[in-house]
Design an enzyme around this catalytic site. Structure first.
Site, short mmCIF file in Angstrom:
data_model
loop_
_atom_site.label_atom_id
_atom_site.label_comp_id
_atom_site.label_asym_id
_atom_site.label_seq_id
_atom_site.Cartn_x
_atom_site.Cartn_y
_atom_site.Cartn_z
N TYR A 164 104.90 41.07 12.66
CA TYR A 164 103.87 41.41 13.65
C TYR A 164 102.46 41.26 13.04
O TYR A 164 101.57 40.66 13.65
CB TYR A 164 104.12 42.84 14.11
N SER A 182 95.50 43.17 16.72
CA SER A 182 95.95 44.51 16.33
C SER A 182 95.18 44.98 15.11
O SER A 182 94.88 44.20 14.20
CB SER A 182 97.45 44.48 15.99
P1 NAP Z 1 103.25 47.27 26.31
O1 NAP Z 1 102.98 48.47 27.12
O2 NAP Z 1 104.61 47.06 25.76
O3 NAP Z 1 102.79 45.98 27.13
C1 NAP Z 1 103.06 44.70 26.67
C2 NAP Z 1 103.38 43.84 27.87
O4 NAP Z 1 103.61 42.49 27.39
C3 NAP Z 1 104.65 44.30 28.60
O5 NAP Z 1 104.46 44.28 30.00
C4 NAP Z 1 105.66 43.25 28.16
O6 NAP Z 1 106.69 43.05 29.10
C5 NAP Z 1 104.77 42.02 28.06
N1 NAP Z 1 105.45 40.98 27.31
C6 NAP Z 1 106.18 41.10 26.17
N2 NAP Z 1 106.68 39.92 25.81
C7 NAP Z 1 106.25 39.02 26.74
C8 NAP Z 1 106.46 37.64 26.92
N3 NAP Z 1 107.22 36.93 26.07
N4 NAP Z 1 105.88 37.02 27.98
C9 NAP Z 1 105.13 37.73 28.87
N5 NAP Z 1 104.89 39.04 28.74
C10 NAP Z 1 105.46 39.69 27.69
O7 NAP Z 1 102.29 47.24 25.04
P2 NAP Z 1 100.72 47.58 24.85
O8 NAP Z 1 100.65 48.69 23.88
O9 NAP Z 1 100.04 47.66 26.15
O10 NAP Z 1 100.27 46.27 24.08
C11 NAP Z 1 99.39 45.29 24.64
C12 NAP Z 1 98.88 44.43 23.49
O11 NAP Z 1 98.14 45.24 22.57
C13 NAP Z 1 99.98 43.77 22.68
O12 NAP Z 1 99.61 42.47 22.32
C14 NAP Z 1 100.09 44.66 21.46
O13 NAP Z 1 100.64 43.97 20.36
C15 NAP Z 1 98.65 45.05 21.26
N6 NAP Z 1 98.45 46.28 20.49
C16 NAP Z 1 98.75 47.52 20.99
C17 NAP Z 1 98.50 48.65 20.22
C18 NAP Z 1 98.75 50.04 20.73
O14 NAP Z 1 98.39 50.99 20.04
N7 NAP Z 1 99.36 50.23 21.89
C19 NAP Z 1 97.97 48.53 18.94
C20 NAP Z 1 97.70 47.27 18.46
C21 NAP Z 1 97.92 46.15 19.23
P3 NAP Z 1 108.06 43.94 28.96
O15 NAP Z 1 107.65 45.37 29.02
O16 NAP Z 1 108.88 43.46 30.12
O17 NAP Z 1 108.64 43.56 27.62
#
Ligand code: NAP
Length: 232
Positions: A135, A122
């Site tokens: 986080y 992140s």
């Molecule tokens: P998202 O749409 O919430 O996708 C995250 C996925 O991970 C969801 O399908 C979630 O399942 C799954 N997940 C959560 N806990 C889990 C577990 N214990 N075991 C298996 N799967 C699990 O979020 P995203 O924005 O795409 O984020 C993807 C990655 O990018 C993450 O690591 C996040 O921290 C990182 N990130 C995102 C941003 C951003 O701007 N979006 C910025 C910095 C970093 P559920 O939905 O069922 O919980």
């Protein structure tokens, strides 16, 4: 053509990565809490569940030589009010989940003498972020783990890199916006982003596509920010 596992592949960034790697010609299996077509359901914090999911994928698609760790859980809590259980859960999903998944695929990569690991960390690990100490701590540790593993696994033909996304339009970001946790709307932040748009999951997928490719074999231990210039 390789076999790739994308954790968090049912939503947002992970889903875009899974689609992109499939379009690139790889066999792809998502591994997520939620069910996905062609994927496996597992909680990345549960090593037995991860091992079972990996075994099923291996039987179906062959040895796994590409792993993208995109499963993640955010959290917003003033540190003074942060209870240890919440701290632990966020560390468990974002950091220990990476541990379990890398452990599970390493034998396949070592046997193949080739592997690609990309950890989605992140941009908050670069800049810090108030109310996200758990986080940010977890994601900073993922960046550190990436560098250590790159040195350790390089001789085995395995590269390890991290992509820290910044402000990507996913369900996670929109949930935080709805709860007024971003310090302004997405549009407010877009006006302050050098490239003047919100990031797309496909922006992260493009970086992953390159990092797992054959031609990225001399790139390891790197933290490739994809954030529209918000963090330099
Ligand atoms: P998202 O749409 O919430 O996708 C995250 C996925 O991970 C969801 O399908 C979630 O399942 C799954 N997940 C959560 N806990 C889990 C577990 N214990 N075991 C298996 N799967 C699990 O979020 P995203 O924005 O795409 O984020 C993807 C990655 O990018 C993450 O690591 C996040 O921290 C990182 N990130 C995102 C941003 C951003 O701007 N979006 C910025 C910095 C970093 P559920 O939905 O069922 O919980």
């Amino acid at each position: 053509m390789k076999t790739a596992v994308v954790t968090g592949g049912a939503s947002g960034i992970g889903q875009a990565i899974a689609r992109r790697l499939a379009a690139d010609g790889h066999h792809v299996a998502a591994l997520d809490l939620s069910d996905t077509e062609g994927g496996e359901t597992a909680d990345v914090t549960d090593p037995a569940a991860v091992a079972a999911a990996l075994a099923a994928i291996r039987t179906r698609l062959g040895p796994v030589t590409i792993l993208v760790n995109a499963a993640g859980l955010d959290g917003f809590k003033r540190f003074a009010r942060l209870d240890f259980a919440t701290w632990q859960r966020v560390i468990d999903v974002n950091l220990n989940g990476v541990f379990h998944c890398v452990q599970a695929v390493l034998p396949d990569m070592t046997a193949a003498g080739w592997g690609r690991i990309v950890n989605i960390s992140s941009s908050s690990a670069q800049s810090g972020q108030p109310f996200m100490s758990h986080y940010v701590a977890a994601k900073s540790a993922v960046n550190g783990l990436t560098k250590a593993l790159a040195l350790e696994l390089g001789p085995a033909g395995i590269t390890v890199n991290a992509v820290p996304p910044g402000f990507i339009d996913t369900p996670m970001l929109r949930r935080a916006e709805e709860r007024d946790l971003l310090g302004g709307s997405v549009e407010y932040h877009v006006e302050r982003t050098p490239v003047r748009r919100v990031g797309r999951p496909e922006d992260i997928a493009a970086a992953c596509s390159f990092l797992v490719s054959e031609e990225a074999g001399y790139i390891t231990g790197q933290i490739l920010g994809v954030n529209g210039g918000r963090n330099t």
